[in-house]
Write a protein that holds these residues in place. Structure first.
Motif, PDB file in Angstrom:
ATOM      1  N   MET A   1       0.816  -1.209   0.000  1.00 49.89           N
ATOM      2  CA  MET A   1       0.000   0.000   0.000  1.00 49.89           C
ATOM      3  C   MET A   1       0.854   1.266   0.000  1.00 49.89           C
ATOM      4  O   MET A   1       0.436   2.282  -0.508  1.00 49.89           O
ATOM      5  N   LYS A   2       2.044   1.167   0.591  1.00 51.34           N
ATOM      6  CA  LYS A   2       2.880   2.353   0.691  1.00 51.34           C
ATOM      7  C   LYS A   2       3.271   2.915  -0.676  1.00 51.34           C
ATOM      8  O   LYS A   2       3.447   4.112  -0.828  1.00 51.34           O
ATOM      9  N   PHE A   3       3.394   2.042  -1.679  1.00 56.23           N
ATOM     10  CA  PHE A   3       3.768   2.516  -3.015  1.00 56.23           C
ATOM     11  C   PHE A   3       2.696   3.430  -3.610  1.00 56.23           C
ATOM     12  O   PHE A   3       2.977   4.237  -4.482  1.00 56.23           O
ATOM     13  N   LEU A   4       1.448   3.293  -3.155  1.00 51.59           N
ATOM     14  CA  LEU A   4       0.379   4.177  -3.628  1.00 51.59           C
ATOM     15  C   LEU A   4       0.528   5.604  -3.105  1.00 51.59           C
ATOM     16  O   LEU A   4       0.018   6.543  -3.694  1.00 51.59           O
ATOM     17  N   TYR A   5       1.228   5.730  -2.000  1.00 48.95           N
ATOM     18  CA  TYR A   5       1.379   7.047  -1.399  1.00 48.95           C
ATOM     19  C   TYR A   5       2.306   7.959  -2.213  1.00 48.95           C
ATOM     20  O   TYR A   5       2.112   9.165  -2.248  1.00 48.95           O
ATOM     21  N   ARG A   6       3.290   7.390  -2.875  1.00 49.99           N
ATOM     22  CA  ARG A   6       4.273   8.195  -3.615  1.00 49.99           C
ATOM     23  C   ARG A   6       3.628   9.129  -4.641  1.00 49.99           C
ATOM     24  O   ARG A   6       3.903  10.323  -4.639  1.00 49.99           O
ATOM     25  N   PRO A   7       2.754   8.654  -5.537  1.00 52.37           N
ATOM     26  CA  PRO A   7       2.137   9.577  -6.488  1.00 52.37           C
ATOM     27  C   PRO A   7       1.251  10.617  -5.796  1.00 52.37           C
ATOM     28  O   PRO A   7       1.200  11.776  -6.212  1.00 52.37           O
ATOM     29  N   LEU A   8       0.575  10.199  -4.740  1.00 48.91           N
ATOM     30  CA  LEU A   8      -0.248  11.162  -3.996  1.00 48.91           C
ATOM     31  C   LEU A   8       0.625  12.220  -3.346  1.00 48.91           C
ATOM     32  O   LEU A   8       0.290  13.404  -3.354  1.00 48.91           O
ATOM     33  N   GLY A   9       1.749  11.791  -2.793  1.00 43.35           N
ATOM     34  CA  GLY A   9       2.681  12.727  -2.177  1.00 43.35           C
ATOM     35  C   GLY A   9       3.218  13.729  -3.185  1.00 43.35           C
ATOM     36  O   GLY A   9       3.377  14.914  -2.873  1.00 43.35           O
ATOM     37  N   MET A  10       3.485  13.278  -4.393  1.00 46.08           N
ATOM     38  CA  MET A  10       3.974  14.179  -5.440  1.00 46.08           C
ATOM     39  C   MET A  10       2.895  15.186  -5.826  1.00 46.08           C
ATOM     40  O   MET A  10       3.180  16.373  -6.004  1.00 46.08           O
ATOM     41  N   LEU A  11       1.662  14.735  -5.933  1.00 49.56           N
ATOM     42  CA  LEU A  11       0.557  15.638  -6.259  1.00 49.56           C
ATOM     43  C   LEU A  11       0.362  16.669  -5.159  1.00 49.56           C
ATOM     44  O   LEU A  11       0.240  17.867  -5.427  1.00 49.56           O
ATOM     45  N   PHE A  12       0.354  16.209  -3.916  1.00 48.18           N
ATOM     46  CA  PHE A  12       0.199  17.128  -2.797  1.00 48.18           C
ATOM     47  C   PHE A  12       1.363  18.107  -2.730  1.00 48.18           C
ATOM     48  O   PHE A  12       1.189  19.278  -2.385  1.00 48.18           O
ATOM     49  N   LYS A  65       5.296  22.810   3.202  1.00 44.59           N
ATOM     50  CA  LYS A  65       5.684  21.452   2.822  1.00 44.59           C
ATOM     51  C   LYS A  65       5.497  20.485   3.984  1.00 44.59           C
ATOM     52  O   LYS A  65       4.955  19.391   3.811  1.00 44.59           O
ATOM     53  N   ALA A  66       5.948  20.884   5.163  1.00 45.48           N
ATOM     54  CA  ALA A  66       5.801  20.011   6.331  1.00 45.48           C
ATOM     55  C   ALA A  66       4.326  19.763   6.652  1.00 45.48           C
ATOM     56  O   ALA A  66       3.933  18.630   6.967  1.00 45.48           O
ATOM     57  N   ALA A  67       3.508  20.807   6.580  1.00 47.93           N
ATOM     58  CA  ALA A  67       2.076  20.654   6.870  1.00 47.93           C
ATOM     59  C   ALA A  67       1.401  19.739   5.854  1.00 47.93           C
ATOM     60  O   ALA A  67       0.603  18.867   6.219  1.00 47.93           O
ATOM     61  N   ILE A  68       1.735  19.910   4.580  1.00 51.45           N
ATOM     62  CA  ILE A  68       1.135  19.078   3.526  1.00 51.45           C
ATOM     63  C   ILE A  68       1.608  17.625   3.657  1.00 51.45           C
ATOM     64  O   ILE A  68       0.803  16.696   3.575  1.00 51.45           O
ATOM     65  N   ASP A  69       2.909  17.434   3.864  1.00 50.22           N
ATOM     66  CA  ASP A  69       3.441  16.074   4.001  1.00 50.22           C
ATOM     67  C   ASP A  69       2.831  15.360   5.201  1.00 50.22           C
ATOM     68  O   ASP A  69       2.426  14.197   5.114  1.00 50.22           O
ATOM     69  N   ARG A  70       2.766  16.062   6.323  1.00 56.16           N
ATOM     70  CA  ARG A  70       2.228  15.449   7.544  1.00 56.16           C
ATOM     71  C   ARG A  70       0.737  15.147   7.392  1.00 56.16           C
ATOM     72  O   ARG A  70       0.261  14.069   7.757  1.00 56.16           O
ATOM     73  N   GLY A  71      -0.010  16.109   6.849  1.00 52.74           N
ATOM     74  CA  GLY A  71      -1.445  15.902   6.640  1.00 52.74           C
ATOM     75  C   GLY A  71      -1.723  14.765   5.678  1.00 52.74           C
ATOM     76  O   GLY A  71      -2.631  13.958   5.894  1.00 52.74           O
ATOM     77  N   GLY A  72      -0.926  14.679   4.613  1.00 54.53           N
ATOM     78  CA  GLY A  72      -1.089  13.593   3.654  1.00 54.53           C
ATOM     79  C   GLY A  72      -0.799  12.237   4.276  1.00 54.53           C
ATOM     80  O   GLY A  72      -1.519  11.264   4.043  1.00 54.53           O
ATOM     81  N   ALA A  73       0.256  12.167   5.077  1.00 53.61           N
ATOM     82  CA  ALA A  73       0.605  10.904   5.733  1.00 53.61           C
ATOM     83  C   ALA A  73      -0.475  10.481   6.734  1.00 53.61           C
ATOM     84  O   ALA A  73      -0.849   9.308   6.800  1.00 53.61           O
ATOM     85  N   GLU A  82      -2.047   2.079   7.298  1.00 57.08           N
ATOM     86  CA  GLU A  82      -0.585   1.992   7.228  1.00 57.08           C
ATOM     87  C   GLU A  82       0.040   3.362   7.213  1.00 57.08           C
ATOM     88  O   GLU A  82      -0.479   4.285   6.572  1.00 57.08           O
ATOM     89  N   TRP A  83       1.147   3.519   7.919  1.00 54.32           N
ATOM     90  CA  TRP A  83       1.903   4.771   7.905  1.00 54.32           C
ATOM     91  C   TRP A  83       2.826   4.759   6.692  1.00 54.32           C
ATOM     92  O   TRP A  83       3.628   3.839   6.531  1.00 54.32           O
ATOM     93  N   PRO A  84       2.726   5.763   5.791  1.00 51.79           N
ATOM     94  CA  PRO A  84       3.489   5.710   4.545  1.00 51.79           C
ATOM     95  C   PRO A  84       4.941   6.159   4.663  1.00 51.79           C
ATOM     96  O   PRO A  84       5.726   5.959   3.746  1.00 51.79           O
ATOM     97  N   GLY A  85       5.300   6.738   5.772  1.00 55.98           N
ATOM     98  CA  GLY A  85       6.638   7.316   5.892  1.00 55.98           C
ATOM     99  C   GLY A  85       7.571   6.476   6.725  1.00 55.98           C
ATOM    100  O   GLY A  85       7.389   5.272   6.921  1.00 55.98           O
ATOM    101  N   ASP A  86       8.578   7.160   7.238  1.00 56.06           N
ATOM    102  CA  ASP A  86       9.607   6.509   8.041  1.00 56.06           C
ATOM    103  C   ASP A  86       9.064   6.190   9.431  1.00 56.06           C
ATOM    104  O   ASP A  86       8.219   6.894   9.964  1.00 56.06           O
ATOM    105  N   GLU A  87       9.615   5.131   9.979  1.00 54.25           N
ATOM    106  CA  GLU A  87       9.279   4.725  11.352  1.00 54.25           C
ATOM    107  C   GLU A  87      10.526   4.910  12.203  1.00 54.25           C
ATOM    108  O   GLU A  87      11.630   4.624  11.775  1.00 54.25           O
ATOM    109  N   GLU A  88      10.337   5.392  13.409  1.00 51.73           N
ATOM    110  CA  GLU A  88      11.453   5.492  14.336  1.00 51.73           C
ATOM    111  C   GLU A  88      11.758   4.112  14.884  1.00 51.73           C
ATOM    112  O   GLU A  88      10.874   3.295  15.078  1.00 51.73           O
ATOM    113  N   ASP A  89      13.037   3.881  15.146  1.00 49.61           N
ATOM    114  CA  ASP A  89      13.431   2.596  15.731  1.00 49.61           C
ATOM    115  C   ASP A  89      13.279   2.610  17.219  1.00 49.61           C
ATOM    116  O   ASP A  89      13.384   3.542  17.888  1.00 49.61           O
TER     117      ASP A  89
END
Length: 89
Positions: A1-12, A65-73, A82-89
């Motif tokens: 599912m995460k691969f679907l987020y990439r095009p949406l992220g680019m649009l946003f 950018k941060a607001a759009i990225d965070r809102g999109g995620a 599913e969380w589309p971004g990085d996960e903290e260890d």
């Protein structure tokens, strides 16, 4: 599912760029009382004007950018679980 987020992220991201440009234009009018923000190569503009415009533009673009990225995620997570971004260890 995460691969679907990439095009949406680019649009946003593109929409965020347009939004940030509009916000910067309005803020510059308020701050400087000038219709057009100076670019670095404008001969009749001072260093102060050019650097202030660049700093303000960078701050606005970073914030949008941060607001759009965070809102999109967050929206993607809400829809898919599913969380589309990085996960903290």
């Amino acid at each position: 599912m995460k691969f679907l987020y990439r095009p949406l992220g680019m649009l946003f991201g593109a929409l965020g760029g347009f939004l940030a440009t509009a916000i910067f234009g309005q803020v510059w009018k308020l701050v400087a009382g000038d219709e057009e923000a100076p670019s670095a190569t404008m001969r009749n503009r001072t260093w102060r004007e050019v650097l202030l415009a660049a700093a303000l533009q960078g701050a606005i673009f970073g914030l949008v950018k941060a607001a759009i990225d965070r809102g999109g995620a967050k929206g993607f997570q809400k829809l898919t679980g599913e969380w589309p971004g990085d996960e903290e260890d």
